[in-house]
Scaffold this active site. Structure first.
Site, PDB file in Angstrom:
ATOM      1  N   TRP A 162      -2.759   0.342  -5.841  1.00  0.00           N
ATOM      2  CA  TRP A 162      -1.748   1.312  -6.289  1.00  0.00           C
ATOM      3  C   TRP A 162      -0.568   0.624  -6.977  1.00  0.00           C
ATOM      4  CZ3 TRP A 162      -1.280   5.238  -1.588  1.00  0.00           C
ATOM      5  CH2 TRP A 162      -2.417   6.050  -1.569  1.00  0.00           C
ATOM      6  N   HIS A 183      -2.851 -11.701  -8.260  1.00  0.00           N
ATOM      7  CA  HIS A 183      -3.017 -10.695  -9.319  1.00  0.00           C
ATOM      8  C   HIS A 183      -2.299 -11.188 -10.576  1.00  0.00           C
ATOM      9  CE1 HIS A 183      -2.762  -6.970 -11.579  1.00  0.00           C
ATOM     10  NE2 HIS A 183      -3.752  -6.525 -10.819  1.00  0.00           N
ATOM     11  N   GLU A 202     -10.453  -9.985 -13.478  1.00  0.00           N
ATOM     12  CA  GLU A 202      -9.570  -9.005 -14.110  1.00  0.00           C
ATOM     13  C   GLU A 202      -8.963  -9.601 -15.378  1.00  0.00           C
ATOM     14  OE1 GLU A 202      -8.149  -5.774 -11.138  1.00  0.00           O
ATOM     15  OE2 GLU A 202      -6.610  -7.279 -11.380  1.00  0.00           O
ATOM     16  N   GLY A 256      -4.825  -1.901 -17.618  1.00  0.00           N
ATOM     17  CA  GLY A 256      -3.896  -0.869 -18.083  1.00  0.00           C
ATOM     18  C   GLY A 256      -4.047  -0.509 -19.553  1.00  0.00           C
ATOM     19  N   GLY A 301      -6.957   0.281 -10.735  1.00  0.00           N
ATOM     20  CA  GLY A 301      -5.516   0.509 -10.796  1.00  0.00           C
ATOM     21  C   GLY A 301      -5.203   1.975 -11.039  1.00  0.00           C
TER      22      GLY A 301
END
Ligand code: 13P
Length: 252
Positions: free
Chosen positions: A10, A94, A164, A170, A231
């Site tokens: 989140w 991340h 990733e 995004g 995400g």
């Protein structure tokens, strides 16, 4: 066969309609599935609330980061010792933490070590940015993130590695199945060569970057693909449960 992981990250958000509404609509759809293991990593503040609300469900709870020390004068930080009361998973390294908070591979390796010692399952994130990709450095970058990131552990039993690529996060455009498949191979190869066959077999590799209900089928059916880290789409109860339910149906 291990269940496919669908881990919601989140980030610094909560679902639009609120956590209670999200869980009320999602939990009945994603509990006790045969082929999917869902998990949710909310902002720290909401971990105890989700811990209570997810009680008796099979959904895993995770954090998005930790500090590698057990306690001490580290204002604003949180330790594995504190998290382990509530969580079984923790995202480490991340790209947003690497890029915005200047986390180094060396720090990430200490975090992985601490998480493992505290029985938290680390999700080590690796991936290249767009410039590195354009310069054909993707394999080199991911390899070096893996080698340093994993250098302080020798128990790979619970480890999860998330590929990733920064350019996919995004953006609304996931990496192509071909790109993902090639990188999963590289990751498995590095882990085998560097850390031995046993670790290769026990490590789970997942993909993150614009995963949605529209592309999940192509991603999850790739060879040796153990799941996804989601995400934006994980904030929408319908999208998130559709991703989970699609996988359950495909695998069946
Ligand atoms: P998006 O699914 O929003 O691209 O985010 C991916 C991600 O960073 C998960 O950790």
């Amino acid at each position: 066969m291990d269940k496919k992981l669908v881990i919601a990250n989140w980030k610094m958000n909560i679902p639009n309609e609120g956590i209670d509404h999200f869980l009320k609509s999602v939990i009945p759809e994603i509990t006790d599935l045969q082929y999917v293991q869902p998990g949710i990593c909310p902002p720290y503040l909401f971990i105890p609330k989700l811990f209570e609300l997810l009680d008796n469900s099979s959904v895993l709870l995770g954090a998005q980061n930790l500090h590698y020390e057990d306690n001490g004068a580290f204002t604003g930080e949180i330790s594995a010792q504190l998290l382990k009361t509530y969580c079984s998973l923790v995202i480490i390294g991340h790209s947003e933490r690497r890029r915005l908070f200047h986390e180094t591979d060396e720090e990430i390796s200490r975090k992985i070590q601490t998480a493992t010692q505290c029985n938290l399952t680390p999700i080590l994130c690796v991936g290249e940015n767009i410039t590195e990709r354009k310069n054909n450095l993707s394999n080199k970058i991911v390899t070096s993130q893996l080698i340093t990131g994993l250098s302080k552990i020798n128990n790979f039993n619970k480890l999860i590695v998330a590929y990733e690529p920064l350019w996919a996060i995004g953006s609304g455009n996931a990496a192509t199945p071909n790109d993902i498949e090639l990188m999963v191979k590289v990751i498995r190869q590095v882990i085998t060569e560097r850390f031995g066959i046993e670790s290769q077999n026990s490590v789970r590799i997942i993909y993150g970057g614009s995963v949605s209900e529209n592309n999940i089928t192509k991603i999850i059916t790739l060879p040796n693909m153990d799941g996804v880290l989601v995400g934006n789409a994980s904030l929408d109860p319908l999208q998130y449960s559709n991703i989970v339910k699609n996988i359950e149906t495909i695998i069946t």
